[in-house]
Scaffold this motif. Sequence first.
Motif, mmCIF file in Angstrom:
data_model
loop_
_atom_site.group_PDB
_atom_site.id
_atom_site.type_symbol
_atom_site.label_atom_id
_atom_site.label_comp_id
_atom_site.label_asym_id
_atom_site.label_seq_id
_atom_site.Cartn_x
_atom_site.Cartn_y
_atom_site.Cartn_z
ATOM 1 N N ALA A 30 0.819 -1.213 0.000
ATOM 2 C CA ALA A 30 0.000 0.000 0.000
ATOM 3 C C ALA A 30 0.855 1.266 0.000
ATOM 4 O O ALA A 30 1.958 1.281 0.523
ATOM 5 C CB ALA A 30 -0.922 0.009 1.223
ATOM 6 N N ARG A 31 0.283 2.328 -0.567
ATOM 7 C CA ARG A 31 0.910 3.653 -0.516
ATOM 8 C C ARG A 31 0.365 4.468 0.650
ATOM 9 O O ARG A 31 0.966 5.443 1.068
ATOM 10 C CB ARG A 31 0.637 4.412 -1.799
ATOM 11 N N GLY A 32 -0.803 4.040 1.133
ATOM 12 C CA GLY A 32 -1.430 4.770 2.223
ATOM 13 C C GLY A 32 -2.271 3.846 3.079
ATOM 14 O O GLY A 32 -2.559 2.708 2.696
ATOM 15 N N GLY A 55 3.942 1.325 -2.070
ATOM 16 C CA GLY A 55 3.477 1.416 -3.447
ATOM 17 C C GLY A 55 4.136 0.443 -4.401
ATOM 18 O O GLY A 55 3.768 0.376 -5.573
ATOM 19 N N ASP A 56 5.093 -0.335 -3.930
ATOM 20 C CA ASP A 56 5.795 -1.291 -4.789
ATOM 21 C C ASP A 56 5.023 -2.599 -4.926
ATOM 22 O O ASP A 56 4.139 -2.910 -4.125
ATOM 23 C CB ASP A 56 7.186 -1.615 -4.230
ATOM 24 N N THR A 57 5.399 -3.368 -5.928
ATOM 25 C CA THR A 57 4.859 -4.707 -6.147
ATOM 26 C C THR A 57 6.030 -5.675 -6.266
ATOM 27 O O THR A 57 7.028 -5.371 -6.917
ATOM 28 C CB THR A 57 4.007 -4.750 -7.428
ATOM 29 N N PHE A 58 5.888 -6.818 -5.627
ATOM 30 C CA PHE A 58 6.929 -7.847 -5.642
ATOM 31 C C PHE A 58 6.330 -9.157 -6.143
ATOM 32 O O PHE A 58 5.198 -9.493 -5.799
ATOM 33 C CB PHE A 58 7.490 -8.082 -4.237
ATOM 34 N N TYR A 59 7.119 -9.887 -6.919
ATOM 35 C CA TYR A 59 6.752 -11.223 -7.373
ATOM 36 C C TYR A 59 7.822 -12.181 -6.874
ATOM 37 O O TYR A 59 9.009 -11.948 -7.080
ATOM 38 C CB TYR A 59 6.667 -11.287 -8.903
ATOM 39 N N GLU A 60 7.394 -13.245 -6.218
ATOM 40 C CA GLU A 60 8.317 -14.243 -5.682
ATOM 41 C C GLU A 60 7.991 -15.595 -6.302
ATOM 42 O O GLU A 60 6.825 -15.923 -6.528
ATOM 43 C CB GLU A 60 8.216 -14.303 -4.162
#
Length: 100
Positions: A30-32, A55-60
């Motif tokens: 989330a950004r907020g 605000g980032d997105t991660f793929y594992e």
Amino acid sequence: MSYCRFSDKYYKCDIYAYYVENDCYCIHVARGRYCETGNPNNPKKIKIINIPHAGDTFYENSLDDFLNRLYFLRKLGFNIPEFVFNEVKYEIALEESEED
């Protein structure tokens, strides 16, 4: 399958984490955050999260990497409920028992 959605459990989750497909797990940060204002006409407002990776997105590509990323994000200060960690650990244990 979703492990946690933004603001689950009374605004206590800063991530949306889910299984995509082909052993890929996604975490949107989330950004907020929603917070209570005390105003009945406008009971919630969004407060910007001022933490690295907001605000980032991660793929594992594995449950182990997914779990490590969740711990990393919680250590930075993001709200991630304990039940998320428990569910991922349970799935890791299931995978290990199927390999035996």
